[in-house]
Enzyme design. Structure first.
Site, PDB file in Angstrom:
ATOM      1  N   TYR A 145       0.814  -1.222   0.000  1.00  0.00           N
ATOM      2  CA  TYR A 145       0.000   0.000   0.000  1.00  0.00           C
ATOM      3  C   TYR A 145       0.847   1.273   0.000  1.00  0.00           C
ATOM      4  O   TYR A 145       0.361   2.344   0.381  1.00  0.00           O
ATOM      5  CB  TYR A 145      -0.963  -0.005   1.194  1.00  0.00           C
ATOM      6  CG  TYR A 145      -2.117  -0.963   1.002  1.00  0.00           C
ATOM      7  CD1 TYR A 145      -3.153  -0.666   0.130  1.00  0.00           C
ATOM      8  CD2 TYR A 145      -2.166  -2.174   1.680  1.00  0.00           C
ATOM      9  CE1 TYR A 145      -4.210  -1.544  -0.063  1.00  0.00           C
ATOM     10  CE2 TYR A 145      -3.223  -3.061   1.499  1.00  0.00           C
ATOM     11  CZ  TYR A 145      -4.239  -2.733   0.625  1.00  0.00           C
ATOM     12  OH  TYR A 145      -5.283  -3.610   0.440  1.00  0.00           O
ATOM     13  N   PHE A 154      -5.131   7.452   6.337  1.00  0.00           N
ATOM     14  CA  PHE A 154      -5.571   6.106   6.724  1.00  0.00           C
ATOM     15  C   PHE A 154      -4.494   5.040   6.550  1.00  0.00           C
ATOM     16  O   PHE A 154      -4.717   3.875   6.878  1.00  0.00           O
ATOM     17  CB  PHE A 154      -6.817   5.699   5.918  1.00  0.00           C
ATOM     18  CG  PHE A 154      -6.619   5.716   4.423  1.00  0.00           C
ATOM     19  CD1 PHE A 154      -5.996   4.663   3.766  1.00  0.00           C
ATOM     20  CD2 PHE A 154      -7.062   6.797   3.665  1.00  0.00           C
ATOM     21  CE1 PHE A 154      -5.815   4.669   2.385  1.00  0.00           C
ATOM     22  CE2 PHE A 154      -6.884   6.817   2.284  1.00  0.00           C
ATOM     23  CZ  PHE A 154      -6.256   5.747   1.649  1.00  0.00           C
ATOM     24  N   ARG A 185     -14.548  -4.637 -10.005  1.00  0.00           N
ATOM     25  CA  ARG A 185     -14.874  -3.448  -9.219  1.00  0.00           C
ATOM     26  C   ARG A 185     -16.393  -3.288  -9.069  1.00  0.00           C
ATOM     27  O   ARG A 185     -16.877  -2.844  -8.038  1.00  0.00           O
ATOM     28  CB  ARG A 185     -14.213  -2.216  -9.830  1.00  0.00           C
ATOM     29  CG  ARG A 185     -12.661  -2.365  -9.743  1.00  0.00           C
ATOM     30  CD  ARG A 185     -11.900  -1.154 -10.122  1.00  0.00           C
ATOM     31  NE  ARG A 185     -12.045  -0.064  -9.176  1.00  0.00           N
ATOM     32  CZ  ARG A 185     -11.445  -0.002  -7.989  1.00  0.00           C
ATOM     33  NH1 ARG A 185     -10.675  -0.976  -7.580  1.00  0.00           N
ATOM     34  NH2 ARG A 185     -11.617   1.051  -7.215  1.00  0.00           N
ATOM     35  N   THR A 207     -16.039   1.560  -2.204  1.00  0.00           N
ATOM     36  CA  THR A 207     -15.155   1.347  -1.052  1.00  0.00           C
ATOM     37  C   THR A 207     -15.914   1.434   0.266  1.00  0.00           C
ATOM     38  O   THR A 207     -15.732   0.608   1.156  1.00  0.00           O
ATOM     39  CB  THR A 207     -14.006   2.386  -1.065  1.00  0.00           C
ATOM     40  OG1 THR A 207     -13.292   2.245  -2.293  1.00  0.00           O
ATOM     41  CG2 THR A 207     -13.066   2.186   0.098  1.00  0.00           C
ATOM     42  N   ARG A 242     -19.308  -5.565  -0.961  1.00  0.00           N
ATOM     43  CA  ARG A 242     -19.169  -4.613   0.150  1.00  0.00           C
ATOM     44  C   ARG A 242     -20.511  -4.240   0.768  1.00  0.00           C
ATOM     45  O   ARG A 242     -20.609  -4.089   1.987  1.00  0.00           O
ATOM     46  CB  ARG A 242     -18.392  -3.391  -0.305  1.00  0.00           C
ATOM     47  CG  ARG A 242     -16.916  -3.737  -0.530  1.00  0.00           C
ATOM     48  CD  ARG A 242     -16.150  -2.599  -1.111  1.00  0.00           C
ATOM     49  NE  ARG A 242     -14.716  -2.863  -1.154  1.00  0.00           N
ATOM     50  CZ  ARG A 242     -13.898  -2.280  -2.014  1.00  0.00           C
ATOM     51  NH1 ARG A 242     -14.356  -1.392  -2.883  1.00  0.00           N
ATOM     52  NH2 ARG A 242     -12.612  -2.572  -2.001  1.00  0.00           N
ATOM     53  N   ASN A 266     -13.656  -3.594   4.614  1.00  0.00           N
ATOM     54  CA  ASN A 266     -14.632  -3.693   3.531  1.00  0.00           C
ATOM     55  C   ASN A 266     -14.492  -4.976   2.712  1.00  0.00           C
ATOM     56  O   ASN A 266     -14.948  -5.057   1.584  1.00  0.00           O
ATOM     57  CB  ASN A 266     -14.593  -2.441   2.648  1.00  0.00           C
ATOM     58  CG  ASN A 266     -13.256  -2.241   1.965  1.00  0.00           C
ATOM     59  OD1 ASN A 266     -12.363  -3.088   2.024  1.00  0.00           O
ATOM     60  ND2 ASN A 266     -13.109  -1.110   1.301  1.00  0.00           N
TER      61      ASN A 266
END
Length: 138
Positions: free
Chosen positions: A49, A57, A85, A91, A102, A112
């Site tokens: 990430y 975050f 997606r 998200t 989700r 999520n």
């Protein structure tokens, strides 16, 4: 054929949702060409990430992603990045369309349940992070 990376995140693994999530992909005609169960170290989560390093975050995300096992997998199919997606949903599960992973399964915006690559370039990078060419079945 287009490929993308999907990760079943620790919250979903902990709640025994792997089969539920995999079935959604398969029911949508998406082929799974590689999959493994692993636990990221904090350093591995930070590396994966790294693009979010400056985001507020980032620390929580990397703590969470290294908190338990996850299931990275390579999905393959026509337009699979977009299709994945769509199946995942927004998200934030509060904003995700009904019937998406989700909306149905996520706990909150952080937990999520799934991750999915957002573009061909990131898909290639993310796939290479988790899988060697030897591990690709398709």
């Amino acid at each position: 054929m287009e490929k993308t990376l999907s990760i079943i995140k620790p919250d979903a693994v902990e709640r025994n949702l792997i089969g539920n999530i995999v079935k959604r992909f398969e029911d949508a005609g998406i082929k799974i060409v590689a999959m493994k169960l692993l636990k990221l170290s904090k350093a591995q989560a930070e590396a994966f990430y790294a693009v979010h390093k400056e985001r507020p975050f980032y620390g929580e995300l990397t703590d969470y992603m290294s908190s338990g096992p996850c299931v990275p997998m390579i999905l393959e199919g026509e337009g699979v990045i977009l299709k994945n997606r769509e199946i995942m949903g927004a998200t934030d599960p509060k904003e995700a369309a009904a019937g998406t992973i989700r909306a149905d399964l996520a706990i909150d915006k952080e937990k999520n349940s799934v991750h999915g690559s957002d573009a061909p370039e990131t898909a290639a990078q993310e796939i290479a992070f988790f899988f060697t060419e030897y591990e690709l079945a398709g």
